[in-house]
Every structure is written in structure tokens, then in C-alpha cells.
Design a protein around this motif. Structure first.
Motif, mmCIF file in Angstrom:
data_model
loop_
_atom_site.group_PDB
_atom_site.id
_atom_site.type_symbol
_atom_site.label_atom_id
_atom_site.label_comp_id
_atom_site.label_asym_id
_atom_site.label_seq_id
_atom_site.Cartn_x
_atom_site.Cartn_y
_atom_site.Cartn_z
ATOM 1 N N ALA A 67 7.929 2.441 -7.150
ATOM 2 C CA ALA A 67 7.703 3.867 -6.901
ATOM 3 C C ALA A 67 6.511 3.984 -5.960
ATOM 4 O O ALA A 67 5.499 3.306 -6.133
ATOM 5 C CB ALA A 67 7.416 4.610 -8.198
ATOM 6 N N MET A 68 6.622 4.845 -4.952
ATOM 7 C CA MET A 68 5.536 5.079 -4.011
ATOM 8 C C MET A 68 5.172 6.557 -4.060
ATOM 9 O O MET A 68 6.052 7.423 -4.034
ATOM 10 C CB MET A 68 5.950 4.668 -2.607
ATOM 11 N N GLN A 69 3.860 6.826 -4.141
ATOM 12 C CA GLN A 69 3.364 8.196 -4.256
ATOM 13 C C GLN A 69 2.238 8.436 -3.266
ATOM 14 O O GLN A 69 1.574 7.506 -2.833
ATOM 15 C CB GLN A 69 2.817 8.446 -5.664
ATOM 16 N N THR A 70 2.010 9.736 -2.974
ATOM 17 C CA THR A 70 0.855 10.122 -2.176
ATOM 18 C C THR A 70 -0.363 10.210 -3.086
ATOM 19 O O THR A 70 -0.246 10.117 -4.313
ATOM 20 C CB THR A 70 1.073 11.493 -1.513
ATOM 21 N N ASP A 71 -1.525 10.424 -2.494
ATOM 22 C CA ASP A 71 -2.747 10.621 -3.285
ATOM 23 C C ASP A 71 -2.651 11.824 -4.218
ATOM 24 O O ASP A 71 -3.328 11.889 -5.230
ATOM 25 C CB ASP A 71 -3.960 10.814 -2.365
ATOM 26 N N GLU A 72 -1.784 12.783 -3.860
ATOM 27 C CA GLU A 72 -1.603 13.975 -4.705
ATOM 28 C C GLU A 72 -0.537 13.744 -5.773
ATOM 29 O O GLU A 72 -0.071 14.687 -6.406
ATOM 30 C CB GLU A 72 -1.220 15.191 -3.847
ATOM 31 N N ASP A 73 -0.123 12.487 -5.962
ATOM 32 C CA ASP A 73 0.897 12.099 -6.942
ATOM 33 C C ASP A 73 2.282 12.649 -6.647
ATOM 34 O O ASP A 73 3.108 12.783 -7.547
ATOM 35 C CB ASP A 73 0.469 12.472 -8.370
ATOM 36 N N ASP A 74 2.566 12.985 -5.385
ATOM 37 C CA ASP A 74 3.915 13.382 -4.997
ATOM 38 C C ASP A 74 4.742 12.117 -4.790
ATOM 39 O O ASP A 74 4.382 11.253 -3.992
ATOM 40 C CB ASP A 74 3.904 14.182 -3.687
ATOM 41 N N LEU A 75 5.848 12.000 -5.508
ATOM 42 C CA LEU A 75 6.731 10.847 -5.385
ATOM 43 C C LEU A 75 7.464 10.906 -4.048
ATOM 44 O O LEU A 75 8.110 11.904 -3.736
ATOM 45 C CB LEU A 75 7.734 10.836 -6.542
ATOM 46 N N VAL A 76 7.343 9.841 -3.241
ATOM 47 C CA VAL A 76 7.993 9.837 -1.934
ATOM 48 C C VAL A 76 9.114 8.805 -1.839
ATOM 49 O O VAL A 76 10.002 8.945 -1.007
ATOM 50 C CB VAL A 76 6.977 9.627 -0.781
ATOM 51 N N LEU A 77 9.100 7.777 -2.676
ATOM 52 C CA LEU A 77 10.116 6.736 -2.588
ATOM 53 C C LEU A 77 10.312 6.097 -3.960
ATOM 54 O O LEU A 77 9.347 5.876 -4.692
ATOM 55 C CB LEU A 77 9.685 5.665 -1.586
ATOM 56 N N GLN A 78 11.568 5.789 -4.276
ATOM 57 C CA GLN A 78 11.903 5.012 -5.465
ATOM 58 C C GLN A 78 12.991 4.027 -5.082
ATOM 59 O O GLN A 78 13.854 4.345 -4.253
ATOM 60 C CB GLN A 78 12.483 5.895 -6.579
ATOM 61 N N MET A 79 12.963 2.827 -5.672
ATOM 62 C CA MET A 79 14.037 1.862 -5.451
ATOM 63 C C MET A 79 13.951 0.743 -6.482
ATOM 64 O O MET A 79 12.932 0.562 -7.150
ATOM 65 C CB MET A 79 13.979 1.275 -4.048
ATOM 66 N N ILE A 80 15.035 0.017 -6.584
ATOM 67 C CA ILE A 80 15.082 -1.219 -7.354
ATOM 68 C C ILE A 80 15.247 -2.329 -6.331
ATOM 69 O O ILE A 80 16.125 -2.252 -5.458
ATOM 70 C CB ILE A 80 16.259 -1.213 -8.344
ATOM 71 N N LYS A 81 14.410 -3.338 -6.411
ATOM 72 C CA LYS A 81 14.426 -4.430 -5.431
ATOM 73 C C LYS A 81 14.576 -5.758 -6.149
ATOM 74 O O LYS A 81 13.992 -5.969 -7.208
ATOM 75 C CB LYS A 81 13.129 -4.407 -4.616
ATOM 76 N N ARG A 82 15.382 -6.639 -5.569
ATOM 77 C CA ARG A 82 15.552 -8.005 -6.081
ATOM 78 C C ARG A 82 15.115 -8.972 -4.992
ATOM 79 O O ARG A 82 15.519 -8.838 -3.845
ATOM 80 C CB ARG A 82 17.003 -8.249 -6.475
#
Length: 78
Positions: free
Chosen positions: A57-72
Motif C-alpha cells: 500500500a502506498m500513501q501520501t503524507d496526508e494518509d491518502d491511499l494512492v496505490l494498492q497491489m499484491i506482488k510476488r
């Protein structure tokens, strides 16, 4: 991304698969991004290598979620 796993002492040899990649909102110049990864699966590949699966999960400093993924990824076995 690879730096997250390398900081855990794991060398990624190759990306294997990305699932459920979701861009939740645009990223703008000047945004500061933070990433969190949780290992959710381990499997044997062969005697020397294994697969690590993790949620990212990737977020901004304001805790806004910008990306989600499952990676292998393929890694050396210990």
C-alpha cells in the motif's frame, strides 16, 4: 519498492507477478509517498529459490491511499 525488501535483508532476483493493481488517486509533483509492505505468503520455487508474496500500500503524507497491489517476487532461499 525493492528497497523495502532489501531493508529486510532479502535480495529480489526477479518480479514474478502483480495482482490487483489499483491506482486509487492521482499523484502530483511534490507529493511525498510512503509505502508499507506486509509479507502474506511464502512458497518454495526450487532448492535455491523461493517466492515471497506481499501486499503493498502506498500513501501520501496526508494518509491518502494512492496505490494498492499484491506482488510476488523470486528470492534466494536462506
Amino acid at each position: 519498492m525493492d528497497g523495502i525488501i532489501e531493508n529486510a535483508g532479502i535480495a529480489i532476483l526477479a518480479g514474478v507477478e502483480v495482482e490487483n493493481l489499483q491506482w486509487r488517486r492521482p499523484v502530483k509533483p511534490g507529493d511525498v509517498l510512503n509505502a508499507k509492505a506486509e509479507i502474506v505468503g511464502l512458497e518454495e520455487w526450487n532448492e535455491e529459490h523461493g517466492i515471497v508474496q506481499f501486499d503493498l500500500a502506498m500513501q501520501t503524507d496526508e494518509d491518502d491511499l494512492v496505490l494498492q497491489m499484491i506482488k510476488r517476487v523470486l528470492v534466494d532461499r536462506r
